[in-house]
Design a protein around this motif. Structure first.
Motif, PDB file in Angstrom:
ATOM      1  N   GLY A 229       1.263  -1.239   0.112  1.00 13.29           N
ATOM      2  CA  GLY A 229      -0.631  -0.356  -0.031  1.00 13.29           C
ATOM      3  C   GLY A 229       0.912   0.898  -0.270  1.00 13.29           C
ATOM      4  O   GLY A 229       0.177   2.523  -0.165  1.00 13.29           O
ATOM      5  N   ALA A 230       2.133   1.188   0.053  1.00 14.37           N
ATOM      6  CA  ALA A 230       3.030   2.450   0.062  1.00 14.37           C
ATOM      7  C   ALA A 230       3.694   1.947  -1.171  1.00 14.37           C
ATOM      8  O   ALA A 230       4.531   1.377  -1.633  1.00 14.37           O
ATOM      9  CB  ALA A 230       4.219   2.759   1.864  1.00 14.37           C
ATOM     10  N   LEU A 231       4.188   3.422  -1.979  1.00 15.30           N
ATOM     11  CA  LEU A 231       4.913   3.898  -2.144  1.00 15.30           C
ATOM     12  C   LEU A 231       6.152   3.552  -2.615  1.00 15.30           C
ATOM     13  O   LEU A 231       6.917   4.515  -1.780  1.00 15.30           O
ATOM     14  CB  LEU A 231       4.260   5.040  -3.846  1.00 15.30           C
ATOM     15  N   ALA A 232       7.024   2.907  -3.443  1.00 13.76           N
ATOM     16  CA  ALA A 232       8.374   2.251  -3.437  1.00 13.76           C
ATOM     17  C   ALA A 232       9.010   2.734  -5.145  1.00 13.76           C
ATOM     18  O   ALA A 232       8.402   2.460  -6.216  1.00 13.76           O
ATOM     19  CB  ALA A 232       8.628   1.326  -3.135  1.00 13.76           C
ATOM     20  N   VAL A 233      10.183   2.847  -5.211  1.00  9.31           N
ATOM     21  CA  VAL A 233      10.273   2.946  -6.207  1.00  9.31           C
ATOM     22  C   VAL A 233      11.652   1.945  -6.737  1.00  9.31           C
ATOM     23  O   VAL A 233      12.313   1.508  -5.686  1.00  9.31           O
ATOM     24  CB  VAL A 233      11.818   4.517  -6.599  1.00  9.31           C
ATOM     25  N   GLY A 234      11.422   1.339  -7.778  1.00  8.03           N
ATOM     26  CA  GLY A 234      12.521   0.099  -8.518  1.00  8.03           C
ATOM     27  C   GLY A 234      13.358   0.349  -9.213  1.00  8.03           C
ATOM     28  O   GLY A 234      12.686   0.982 -10.711  1.00  8.03           O
ATOM     29  N   ILE A 235      14.495   0.531  -9.648  1.00  6.59           N
ATOM     30  CA  ILE A 235      15.699   0.893 -10.900  1.00  6.59           C
ATOM     31  C   ILE A 235      16.689  -0.796 -11.355  1.00  6.59           C
ATOM     32  O   ILE A 235      16.644  -0.840 -10.750  1.00  6.59           O
ATOM     33  CB  ILE A 235      16.486   1.987 -10.328  1.00  6.59           C
ATOM     34  N   VAL A 236      15.389  -0.905 -12.297  1.00  3.38           N
ATOM     35  CA  VAL A 236      16.467  -2.102 -13.151  1.00  3.38           C
ATOM     36  C   VAL A 236      17.170  -1.632 -14.865  1.00  3.38           C
ATOM     37  O   VAL A 236      15.830  -0.652 -15.244  1.00  3.38           O
ATOM     38  CB  VAL A 236      15.088  -3.396 -13.094  1.00  3.38           C
ATOM     39  N   PRO A 237      17.630  -2.760 -14.904  1.00  3.18           N
ATOM     40  CA  PRO A 237      17.898  -2.390 -16.364  1.00  3.18           C
ATOM     41  C   PRO A 237      17.152  -2.322 -17.531  1.00  3.18           C
ATOM     42  O   PRO A 237      16.159  -3.222 -16.839  1.00  3.18           O
ATOM     43  CB  PRO A 237      19.203  -4.055 -16.617  1.00  3.18           C
ATOM     44  N   VAL A 238      17.005  -2.075 -18.524  1.00  5.50           N
ATOM     45  CA  VAL A 238      16.320  -1.820 -19.139  1.00  5.50           C
ATOM     46  C   VAL A 238      15.536  -2.854 -20.220  1.00  5.50           C
ATOM     47  O   VAL A 238      14.761  -2.929 -20.719  1.00  5.50           O
ATOM     48  CB  VAL A 238      16.149  -0.369 -20.305  1.00  5.50           C
ATOM     49  N   ALA A 239      16.729  -3.987 -20.229  1.00  6.61           N
ATOM     50  CA  ALA A 239      16.171  -5.031 -20.921  1.00  6.61           C
ATOM     51  C   ALA A 239      15.882  -6.162 -20.229  1.00  6.61           C
ATOM     52  O   ALA A 239      14.956  -7.385 -19.962  1.00  6.61           O
ATOM     53  CB  ALA A 239      16.995  -5.581 -21.359  1.00  6.61           C
ATOM     54  N   MET A 240      15.890  -5.908 -18.019  1.00  2.00           N
ATOM     55  CA  MET A 240      15.210  -6.601 -17.643  1.00  2.00           C
ATOM     56  C   MET A 240      13.484  -6.429 -17.067  1.00  2.00           C
ATOM     57  O   MET A 240      13.462  -5.141 -17.674  1.00  2.00           O
ATOM     58  CB  MET A 240      15.792  -6.909 -16.452  1.00  2.00           C
ATOM     59  N   GLN A 241      12.910  -6.842 -16.465  1.00  2.00           N
ATOM     60  CA  GLN A 241      11.404  -6.609 -15.593  1.00  2.00           C
ATOM     61  C   GLN A 241      11.903  -6.291 -14.375  1.00  2.00           C
ATOM     62  O   GLN A 241      12.479  -7.214 -13.516  1.00  2.00           O
ATOM     63  CB  GLN A 241      11.020  -7.596 -15.607  1.00  2.00           C
ATOM     64  N   LEU A 242      11.436  -5.719 -13.718  1.00  4.60           N
ATOM     65  CA  LEU A 242      11.276  -6.024 -12.056  1.00  4.60           C
ATOM     66  C   LEU A 242      10.299  -6.270 -11.420  1.00  4.60           C
ATOM     67  O   LEU A 242       9.834  -6.968 -12.193  1.00  4.60           O
ATOM     68  CB  LEU A 242      10.893  -4.305 -12.157  1.00  4.60           C
ATOM     69  N   ASP A 243      11.151  -7.163 -10.439  1.00  7.29           N
ATOM     70  CA  ASP A 243      10.654  -8.487  -9.843  1.00  7.29           C
ATOM     71  C   ASP A 243       9.734  -7.885  -8.636  1.00  7.29           C
ATOM     72  O   ASP A 243      10.766  -7.565  -7.565  1.00  7.29           O
ATOM     73  CB  ASP A 243      11.568  -9.554  -9.428  1.00  7.29           C
ATOM     74  N   LEU A 244       8.669  -8.513  -8.360  1.00  7.69           N
ATOM     75  CA  LEU A 244       7.999  -7.254  -7.435  1.00  7.69           C
ATOM     76  C   LEU A 244       8.307  -8.110  -6.636  1.00  7.69           C
ATOM     77  O   LEU A 244       8.107  -7.148  -5.325  1.00  7.69           O
ATOM     78  CB  LEU A 244       6.114  -7.538  -7.736  1.00  7.69           C
TER      79      LEU A 244
END
Length: 165
Positions: free
Chosen positions: A63-78
């Motif tokens: 329920g709280a916002l957060a920032v994930g920074i990942v390489p552009v060719a990959m996906q964020l693993d939630l």
């Protein structure tokens, strides 16, 4: 075609880095509004290794916002992002909420200089590079800086939060 951008062009990201005394290089390119993947477009137009170009994504962790920074060719693993922040569940934030909370437009969201300071996690693969590239706060502008400097200015941390597509 890549071009050096005037750092005084003054996005909140460049202003925050300058105020913090952090060295960075601003690189501009002509953004194509038809581009489907903003980060991959930046890597291609700037002639950069996609492993060094990182995208900034907003997620809601318990329920709280957060920032994930990942390489552009990959996906964020939630699940990994939630675990890195001590949470149980994460889902991608609504783009309108992301724009409102950061002060940036989707495709130009920088992890630096956001309107609301949010917990920030940088994928640990960034430590393999002396410098990485992140959005400079508008489409067509990327910033090159050391990953440790990015974490210093965002009060972020490293964690394994990327996965292959």
């Amino acid at each position: 075609m890549a071009k050096r951008a005037d750092a005084s062009a003054g996005t909140p990201a460049t202003v925050a880095l300058s105020r913090a005394g952090i060295a960075f290089t601003a690189l501009g390119y002509d953004h194509d509004p038809r581009a489907a993947a903003y980060g991959l477009e930046a890597a291609e137009k700037l002639g950069l290794d996609p492993d060094r170009v990182f995208k900034t994504l907003l997620a809601s962790v318990d329920g709280a916002l957060a920032v994930g920074i990942v390489p552009v060719a990959m996906q964020l693993d939630l699940k990994s992002l939630a675990a890195a922040l001590g949470g149980k569940r994460a889902e991608m934030a609504d783009p309108a909420v992301a724009e409102r909370k950061t002060g940036y437009v989707v495709g130009g969201i920088s992890p630096i200089g956001q309107k609301t300071a949010l917990p920030t996690v940088l994928d640990e693969s960034a430590i393999l590079h002396e410098t990485i590239y992140v959005s400079g706060g508008r489409r067509g502008l990327d910033l090159e800086l050391a990953p440790d400097d990015l974490l210093a200015v965002t009060a972020g941390r490293y964690a394994p939060i990327a996965r292959t597509r």
